[in-house]
Design an enzyme around this catalytic site. Structure first.
Site, mmCIF file in Angstrom:
data_model
loop_
_atom_site.group_PDB
_atom_site.id
_atom_site.type_symbol
_atom_site.label_atom_id
_atom_site.label_comp_id
_atom_site.label_asym_id
_atom_site.label_seq_id
_atom_site.Cartn_x
_atom_site.Cartn_y
_atom_site.Cartn_z
ATOM 1 N N SER A 142 -0.270 9.999 2.497
ATOM 2 C CA SER A 142 0.153 8.994 2.889
ATOM 3 C C SER A 142 1.490 9.155 2.181
ATOM 4 O O SER A 142 1.010 8.907 1.481
ATOM 5 C CB SER A 142 -0.206 7.709 3.441
ATOM 6 N N TYR A 167 -6.198 1.798 1.666
ATOM 7 C CA TYR A 167 -6.141 2.032 2.871
ATOM 8 C C TYR A 167 -5.164 3.244 2.015
ATOM 9 O O TYR A 167 -5.693 4.867 1.629
ATOM 10 C CB TYR A 167 -5.087 1.972 4.320
#
Length: 367
Positions: A142, A167
């Site tokens: 990501s 995350y």
């Protein structure tokens, strides 16, 4: 190829499966179908792929009634024993791991979900790839890993040791875990740092979906950091095109890798990291204006401070992907928003029709 797609009922996974089966690959899709967002959207994606919701049971292998080369199994990555059996049965040529607990803001309130799915689940995938000698593991990382970085555009050669959400930390961990397996077991791995993916069948927790829904319903939209935000918005078809190019080309060790000046994006081991985005940064307020133009309604805007775990700007340096795979994103954010809004209006108008009157096989929903 014989390919496993984890997260195949998810947004990117669904679009990737469609392209792989169309090009003739044998595809096995797995997904745990959790309730992070509305399961109906996941079931409807699977319906497009020829999997009937009523036939889905945990661990049961289902054949698609639309594609002879697609099978689906409801399975969780933390279920190590059944995952091992699946890998042993199919001897996959390649694996694309898209299953993960997504969402930056959700990681502030439910951190355990990120360790279970993104760390334990990913370790199970690595172990299965190692023992069954899978030819290539491609996995979703990501843009969030860039964290506190301010140098733009983000380069895969930049340091990413300062994440600002769990995350992001879990995705950085995936990259480190993958390198370890590439180094120790010669497992070819490619990590793809996705940049704000959007498009038809997108996730309901993403900005475009949230804004479109709220504007159509006459509700307020929250704009964080008082609107001083930029994102490298990337249309899902461009993302899938990049994945396909990477998937077909397992990395080899970089013979020029220097231990005294180590490149974070490569290694002597068969390991690579790529940014996959559009390659430019769009002002959030311009993005919202384009949504308003397509809907024909002005948004009721509420300006708020920056949320914890968020960043003010993302912008991908995609030069490595361009150089090595001729990756060239085609869809502008204006074109992409138009496609999404058209899909959204049709999909949700169909779902308001009386039972038996709507059909997910209508041509526009097959995009």
């Amino acid at each position: 190829m014989k390919v496993l797609i984890t997260g195949s009922a998810g947004f990117i996974g669904f679009h990737l499966v469609k392209q792989l089966v169309k090009q003739g690959d044998e595809v096995i899709g797995i997904d745990n179908l959790n309730d992070y967002y509305d399961r109906k959207l996941k079931y409807d994606r699977l319906a497009i792929l020829g999997i009937n919701k009523s036939n889905i049971n945990y661990g049961v292998e289902l054949n698609s009634d639309k594609f002879v080369n697609f099978k689906f199994i409801k399975l969780d990555l933390t279920d190590k024993e059944n995952l091992k059996k699946l890998f042993k049965k199919y001897k996959f040529d390649a694996v694309c791991n898209l299953a993960a607990q997504a969402g930056v803001r959700y990681s502030l309130i439910n951190p355990d979900a990120y360790l279970e799915s993104n760390i334990t689940g990913f370790l199970n995938v690595l172990e299965c790839c190692r023992h069954e000698k899978v030819g290539h593991l491609v996995y979703a990382s990501s843009s969030s890993v860039y964290g506190l970085n301010k140098k733009m555009p983000f380069s895969v050669s930049d340091n990413v040791d300062h994440p600002v959400s769990l995350y992001a930390a879990s995705k950085k961990s995936n990259e480190l875990m993958a390198h370890t397996y590439s180094h120790l077991f010669n497992l070819p791995t490619s990590g793809l740092r996705f940049f704000t993916v959007y498009g038809p069948w997108g996730r309901p927790d993403m900005a475009l979906f949230l804004f479109t829904k709220a504007i159509l319903e006459g509700k307020e939209i929250n704009i964080f950091n008082n609107g001083i935000m930029k994102r490298d918005f990337t249309y899902v078809d461009d993302i899938v095109g990049g994945i396909l190019r990477v998937l077909a080309n397992p990395p080899k060790g970089n013979p020029r890798w220097d231990e005294l000046n180590p490149d974070p994006a490569s290694s002597k081991a068969p390991y690579r990291i790529f940014n996959i985005g559009r390659g430019n940064s769009v002002n959030l307020l311009n993005f919202i204006s384009e949504i308003e133009r397509n809907i024909g309604i002005k948004a009721k805007k509420v300006y708020l401070p920056m949320q914890d775990g968020d960043v003010s700007e993302t912008w991908a340096d995609i030069s490595e992907l361009k150089t090595e795979f001729d990756y060239e994103p085609k869809i502008t954010y204006k074109e992409g928003i138009k496609k999404f809004v058209n899909w959204y209006k049709i999909y949700y108008s169909l779902n308001k029709e009386p039972a038996g009157k709507s059909s997910l096989s209508r041509a526009i929903l097959n995009q």
